[in-house]
Design a protein around this motif. Sequence first.
Motif, PDB file in Angstrom:
ATOM      1  N   ARG A  71      50.979  48.617  36.152  1.00 31.55           N
ATOM      2  CA  ARG A  71      49.633  48.074  36.029  1.00 31.55           C
ATOM      3  C   ARG A  71      49.636  46.662  36.583  1.00 31.55           C
ATOM      4  O   ARG A  71      50.616  45.942  36.471  1.00 31.55           O
ATOM      5  N   ALA A  72      48.497  46.273  37.145  1.00 33.64           N
ATOM      6  CA  ALA A  72      48.360  44.913  37.668  1.00 33.64           C
ATOM      7  C   ALA A  72      47.023  44.343  37.199  1.00 33.64           C
ATOM      8  O   ALA A  72      46.042  45.069  37.083  1.00 33.64           O
ATOM      9  N   LEU A  73      47.028  43.051  36.936  1.00 33.86           N
ATOM     10  CA  LEU A  73      45.811  42.319  36.598  1.00 33.86           C
ATOM     11  C   LEU A  73      45.641  41.218  37.630  1.00 33.86           C
ATOM     12  O   LEU A  73      46.518  40.373  37.797  1.00 33.86           O
ATOM     13  N   ILE A  74      44.530  41.247  38.338  1.00 37.38           N
ATOM     14  CA  ILE A  74      44.191  40.217  39.309  1.00 37.38           C
ATOM     15  C   ILE A  74      42.902  39.589  38.828  1.00 37.38           C
ATOM     16  O   ILE A  74      41.936  40.293  38.554  1.00 37.38           O
ATOM     17  N   PHE A  75      42.896  38.262  38.696  1.00 36.04           N
ATOM     18  CA  PHE A  75      41.664  37.609  38.253  1.00 36.04           C
ATOM     19  C   PHE A  75      41.342  36.431  39.140  1.00 36.04           C
ATOM     20  O   PHE A  75      42.212  35.866  39.800  1.00 36.04           O
ATOM     21  N   SER A  76      40.058  36.094  39.150  1.00 34.54           N
ATOM     22  CA  SER A  76      39.585  35.059  40.049  1.00 34.54           C
ATOM     23  C   SER A  76      38.368  34.375  39.441  1.00 34.54           C
ATOM     24  O   SER A  76      37.491  35.051  38.895  1.00 34.54           O
ATOM     25  N   GLY A  77      38.318  33.057  39.542  1.00 39.57           N
ATOM     26  CA  GLY A  77      37.120  32.339  39.157  1.00 39.57           C
ATOM     27  C   GLY A  77      36.038  32.579  40.195  1.00 39.57           C
ATOM     28  O   GLY A  77      36.323  32.586  41.395  1.00 39.57           O
ATOM     29  N   ASP A  78      34.801  32.791  39.751  1.00 39.01           N
ATOM     30  CA  ASP A  78      33.761  33.076  40.746  1.00 39.01           C
ATOM     31  C   ASP A  78      33.271  31.828  41.468  1.00 39.01           C
ATOM     32  O   ASP A  78      32.486  31.925  42.399  1.00 39.01           O
ATOM     33  N   HIS A  79      33.777  30.653  41.072  1.00 37.64           N
ATOM     34  CA  HIS A  79      33.477  29.408  41.793  1.00 37.64           C
ATOM     35  C   HIS A  79      34.699  28.889  42.541  1.00 37.64           C
ATOM     36  O   HIS A  79      34.736  27.722  42.923  1.00 37.64           O
ATOM     37  N   ASP A  80      35.692  29.738  42.740  1.00 38.65           N
ATOM     38  CA  ASP A  80      36.924  29.362  43.430  1.00 38.65           C
ATOM     39  C   ASP A  80      36.652  29.314  44.929  1.00 38.65           C
ATOM     40  O   ASP A  80      36.392  30.336  45.556  1.00 38.65           O
ATOM     41  N   MET A  81      36.719  28.128  45.500  1.00 37.61           N
ATOM     42  CA  MET A  81      36.489  27.984  46.937  1.00 37.61           C
ATOM     43  C   MET A  81      37.789  27.995  47.743  1.00 37.61           C
ATOM     44  O   MET A  81      37.771  28.031  48.962  1.00 37.61           O
ATOM     45  N   GLU A 115      39.266  30.022  26.890  1.00 42.84           N
ATOM     46  CA  GLU A 115      39.013  31.064  25.889  1.00 42.84           C
ATOM     47  C   GLU A 115      38.835  32.428  26.550  1.00 42.84           C
ATOM     48  O   GLU A 115      39.401  33.434  26.102  1.00 42.84           O
ATOM     49  N   GLU A 116      38.067  32.452  27.633  1.00 40.59           N
ATOM     50  CA  GLU A 116      37.816  33.700  28.330  1.00 40.59           C
ATOM     51  C   GLU A 116      39.093  34.245  28.970  1.00 40.59           C
ATOM     52  O   GLU A 116      39.359  35.447  28.920  1.00 40.59           O
ATOM     53  N   CYS A 117      39.896  33.368  29.556  1.00 36.86           N
ATOM     54  CA  CYS A 117      41.164  33.797  30.159  1.00 36.86           C
ATOM     55  C   CYS A 117      42.109  34.361  29.106  1.00 36.86           C
ATOM     56  O   CYS A 117      42.749  35.394  29.322  1.00 36.86           O
ATOM     57  N   PHE A 118      42.199  33.679  27.971  1.00 34.11           N
ATOM     58  CA  PHE A 118      43.073  34.157  26.905  1.00 34.11           C
ATOM     59  C   PHE A 118      42.622  35.530  26.414  1.00 34.11           C
ATOM     60  O   PHE A 118      43.440  36.437  26.234  1.00 34.11           O
ATOM     61  N   GLU A 119      41.330  35.698  26.231  1.00 33.50           N
ATOM     62  CA  GLU A 119      40.797  36.984  25.763  1.00 33.50           C
ATOM     63  C   GLU A 119      41.055  38.085  26.785  1.00 33.50           C
ATOM     64  O   GLU A 119      41.436  39.200  26.428  1.00 33.50           O
ATOM     65  N   MET A 120      40.872  37.778  28.066  1.00 28.29           N
ATOM     66  CA  MET A 120      41.124  38.752  29.137  1.00 28.29           C
ATOM     67  C   MET A 120      42.584  39.217  29.111  1.00 28.29           C
ATOM     68  O   MET A 120      42.867  40.422  29.112  1.00 28.29           O
ATOM     69  N   VAL A 121      43.506  38.267  29.079  1.00 30.55           N
ATOM     70  CA  VAL A 121      44.930  38.593  29.106  1.00 30.55           C
ATOM     71  C   VAL A 121      45.343  39.317  27.826  1.00 30.55           C
ATOM     72  O   VAL A 121      46.113  40.288  27.875  1.00 30.55           O
ATOM     73  N   LYS A 122      44.826  38.884  26.707  1.00 28.72           N
ATOM     74  CA  LYS A 122      45.146  39.529  25.427  1.00 28.72           C
ATOM     75  C   LYS A 122      44.714  40.998  25.447  1.00 28.72           C
ATOM     76  O   LYS A 122      45.476  41.877  25.037  1.00 28.72           O
ATOM     77  N   ARG A 123      43.526  41.269  25.938  1.00 27.59           N
ATOM     78  CA  ARG A 123      43.045  42.652  26.028  1.00 27.59           C
ATOM     79  C   ARG A 123      43.901  43.458  26.997  1.00 27.59           C
ATOM     80  O   ARG A 123      44.246  44.608  26.724  1.00 27.59           O
ATOM     81  N   TRP A 124      44.235  42.862  28.146  1.00 23.90           N
ATOM     82  CA  TRP A 124      45.012  43.596  29.148  1.00 23.90           C
ATOM     83  C   TRP A 124      46.392  43.943  28.617  1.00 23.90           C
ATOM     84  O   TRP A 124      46.855  45.076  28.764  1.00 23.90           O
ATOM     85  N   PHE A 125      47.079  42.979  28.001  1.00 22.90           N
ATOM     86  CA  PHE A 125      48.419  43.239  27.467  1.00 22.90           C
ATOM     87  C   PHE A 125      48.405  44.279  26.349  1.00 22.90           C
ATOM     88  O   PHE A 125      49.374  45.026  26.181  1.00 22.90           O
ATOM     89  N   SER A 126      47.321  44.348  25.589  1.00 22.85           N
ATOM     90  CA  SER A 126      47.248  45.313  24.488  1.00 22.85           C
ATOM     91  C   SER A 126      46.624  46.642  24.929  1.00 22.85           C
ATOM     92  O   SER A 126      46.291  47.478  24.090  1.00 22.85           O
ATOM     93  N   HIS A 127      46.445  46.826  26.244  1.00 26.29           N
ATOM     94  CA  HIS A 127      45.887  48.059  26.818  1.00 26.29           C
ATOM     95  C   HIS A 127      44.483  48.365  26.285  1.00 26.29           C
ATOM     96  O   HIS A 127      44.097  49.524  26.177  1.00 26.29           O
TER      97      HIS A 127
END
Length: 122
Positions: free
Chosen positions: A33-43, A107-119
């Motif tokens: 499994r892979a998790l790729i994330f990106s800020g939507d204001h990342d220039m 907070e949002e990043c932590f929640e995203m990663v926490k959910r992903w790691f716990s499937h």
Amino acid sequence: MEYNYGVRSTSSYEFNVQSSVVFHQKLSKRNCRALIFSGDHDMMVPHVGTRNWISSLNLTIADSNWDAWYVNGQDAGYKTIYERDNYSLAFVTLKGAGHTAQEFMPEECFEMVKRWFSHRPI
């Protein structure tokens, strides 16, 4: 590690990776499994370019085709889940985040990663 621009070889390393697409194409043929994330204001690395890169992997959208995801009832960004055989890739954006998304939206990043790691669904 130090890199001297224009010098083809340094004592620190022997080559500079110009593209990681080949490595990810190989990974997409494995059971992982892979998790790729990106800020939507990342220039620096815009999420549109990341979506194009993911398209080059020839994966199938399995779930959540650009669906919103939430933290504490607030829209935190969008997500798309891709799959092929036993490989899955979750691409997630963080609304309002720049290049270092965890700095802008901890907070949002932590929640995203926490959910992903716990499937759990992001």
